[in-house]
Scaffold this active site. Structure first.
Site, PDB file in Angstrom:
ATOM      1  N   HIS A 157       1.064  -1.297  -0.304  1.00  0.00           N
ATOM      2  CA  HIS A 157       0.368   0.089  -0.068  1.00  0.00           C
ATOM      3  C   HIS A 157       1.026   0.978  -0.244  1.00  0.00           C
ATOM      4  O   HIS A 157       2.027   1.028   0.081  1.00  0.00           O
ATOM      5  CB  HIS A 157      -1.229  -0.025   1.101  1.00  0.00           C
TER       6      HIS A 157
ATOM      7  N   HIS B 263       1.605   3.732   1.672  1.00  0.00           N
ATOM      8  CA  HIS B 263       2.066   4.674   3.131  1.00  0.00           C
ATOM      9  C   HIS B 263       3.560   4.817   2.970  1.00  0.00           C
ATOM     10  O   HIS B 263       3.730   3.869   2.595  1.00  0.00           O
ATOM     11  CB  HIS B 263       1.438   3.530   4.206  1.00  0.00           C
TER      12      HIS B 263
ATOM     13  N   ASP C 263       5.811   4.758   4.858  1.00  0.00           N
ATOM     14  CA  ASP C 263       6.696   3.510   5.965  1.00  0.00           C
ATOM     15  C   ASP C 263       6.693   1.964   4.924  1.00  0.00           C
ATOM     16  O   ASP C 263       7.537   1.557   5.500  1.00  0.00           O
ATOM     17  CB  ASP C 263       6.204   3.096   7.302  1.00  0.00           C
ATOM     18  N   HIS C 264       6.082   2.164   3.846  1.00  0.00           N
ATOM     19  CA  HIS C 264       5.904   1.070   3.045  1.00  0.00           C
ATOM     20  C   HIS C 264       6.744   0.966   1.784  1.00  0.00           C
ATOM     21  O   HIS C 264       7.260   0.305   0.980  1.00  0.00           O
ATOM     22  CB  HIS C 264       5.026   0.248   3.381  1.00  0.00           C
TER      23      HIS C 264
ATOM     24  N   HIS D 190      -7.999  -1.086   5.533  1.00  0.00           N
ATOM     25  CA  HIS D 190      -6.367  -0.143   5.988  1.00  0.00           C
ATOM     26  C   HIS D 190      -5.712   0.557   5.200  1.00  0.00           C
ATOM     27  O   HIS D 190      -6.459   2.125   5.379  1.00  0.00           O
ATOM     28  CB  HIS D 190      -5.365  -1.264   6.272  1.00  0.00           C
TER      29      HIS D 190
ATOM     30  N   ASP E   7      -0.336  -3.691   5.973  1.00  0.00           N
ATOM     31  CA  ASP E   7      -0.064  -3.355   7.852  1.00  0.00           C
ATOM     32  C   ASP E   7      -1.881  -4.018   7.935  1.00  0.00           C
ATOM     33  O   ASP E   7      -2.409  -2.649   7.968  1.00  0.00           O
ATOM     34  CB  ASP E   7      -0.682  -1.555   7.800  1.00  0.00           C
TER      35      ASP E   7
ATOM     36  N   HIS F  57       4.498  -4.886  10.668  1.00  0.00           N
ATOM     37  CA  HIS F  57       5.524  -3.909  11.770  1.00  0.00           C
ATOM     38  C   HIS F  57       5.040  -5.027  12.908  1.00  0.00           C
ATOM     39  O   HIS F  57       4.024  -6.018  12.725  1.00  0.00           O
ATOM     40  CB  HIS F  57       3.896  -2.965  12.444  1.00  0.00           C
TER      41      HIS F  57
HETATM   42 FE    FE Z   1       2.443   0.949   8.114  1.00  0.00          FE
HETATM   43 ZN    ZN Z   2       0.374   1.761   6.869  1.00  0.00          ZN
END
Ligand code: FE
Ligand code: ZN
Length: 260
Positions: free
Chosen positions: A60, A62, A64-65, A116, A134, A172
């Site tokens: 996805h 985001h 952080d990915h 999410h 996530d 995570h």
């Molecule tokens: Fe994440």
């Molecule tokens: Zn995420």
């Protein structure tokens, strides 16, 4: 033999490296990179484990990915697969529900699992591997940021319907907090209590716990157990009213977890 390597990144993310055997060649083994939120730890891990990237998979949008993708694509001539709508340059290939990718000969089916985020994807290999970003976490699930509770529950049920022996790999290291919450929901679940103890032991040694079988998740993860009376009763106590549907139970325990 496939080997899964969790690479810690950012605060509590894991970038998963899928190491594929390459019987033909000497030298670095091929590897698929899942959700590189940053490039530096990936580069270090590739060197440390003697790997050469052959593809990048994204669950996805985001940061952080996906944050490490531009630098990785500058360094390596490999395809990056992920949701439509991301702008990550000429090496980027949007994929969709039902697509089957085969990086390095590893068949991976794309599942669209909004909740999410609306663009969230999972990658499933029917030898028993799932990369679910996530959406489904070990002991919990992701927050519902863009989709509805109904979409998230549908996504989780879809993942839970895969074979019990499937190993999930999530984005995570949240297991400890998730299981702490899960035990508030189901204090009588002995398997859950044992899993929490085991997770404490592993985390004390900084061992990654973001992978588990679906069988274990179905036995201990409250978000996969909203159809069960014990979870419904806990949710009803929390919101102090009668809950008639699995969706109401799910939405209630998600709200409860959000308040922790
Ligand atoms: Fe994440
Ligand atoms: Zn995420």
């Amino acid at each position: 033999m496939i080997q899964l390597i969790p690479v810690p990144a950012l605060r509590d993310n894991y970038i998963w490296l899928i190491r594929l055997d390459d019987t033909r060649a000497e030298g670095p083994a091929p590897a698929i990179i899942v959700d590189p939120g940053e490039a530096a730890p990936v580069l270090a891990a590739l060197t440390a484990h003697g790997l050469r990237p052959i593809a990048i998979l994204l669950t996805h949008h985001h940061p952080d990915h996906v944050g490490g993708v531009p630098e990785l694509l500058r360094r390596f001539q490999v395809p990056a697969y992920g949701p439509a709508g991301l702008r990550l340059g000429p090496g980027y290939r949007p994929v969709h529900e039902g697509d089957v990718l085969s990086p390095g000969g590893l068949d991976l089916r794309v599942l669209a699992i909004p909740g999410h985020t609306l663009d969230h994807l999972a990658y499933h290999h029917d030898g028993g591997l799932l990369f679910c970003g996530d959406t489904l976490f070990t002991g919990g699930c992701g927050r519902v940021f863009e989709g509805s509770a109904r979409q998230m529950l549908t996504a989780l049920r879809r993942l839970a319907a895969l074979p019990d022996a499937t190993r999930i790999h999530c984005g995570h290291e949240y297991t400890l907090a998730n299981l702490d919450f899960a035990l508030q929901v189901e204090p009588e679940n002995h398997r859950l209590a044992a899993r929490l103890e085991e997770t404490r032991r592993l985390r004390a040694r900084q061992i990654a716990t973001a992978s588990a079988t679906l069988e274990e998740e179905k036995a201990t993860n409250p978000f996969l157990r909203c159809h069960l009376p014990a979870v419904r009763r806990a949710a009803e106590r929390f919101c102090d009213r009668t809950l008639n549907t699995e969706l109401d139970v799910f939405a209630t325990i998600r709200r409860w977890k959000d308040m922790q």
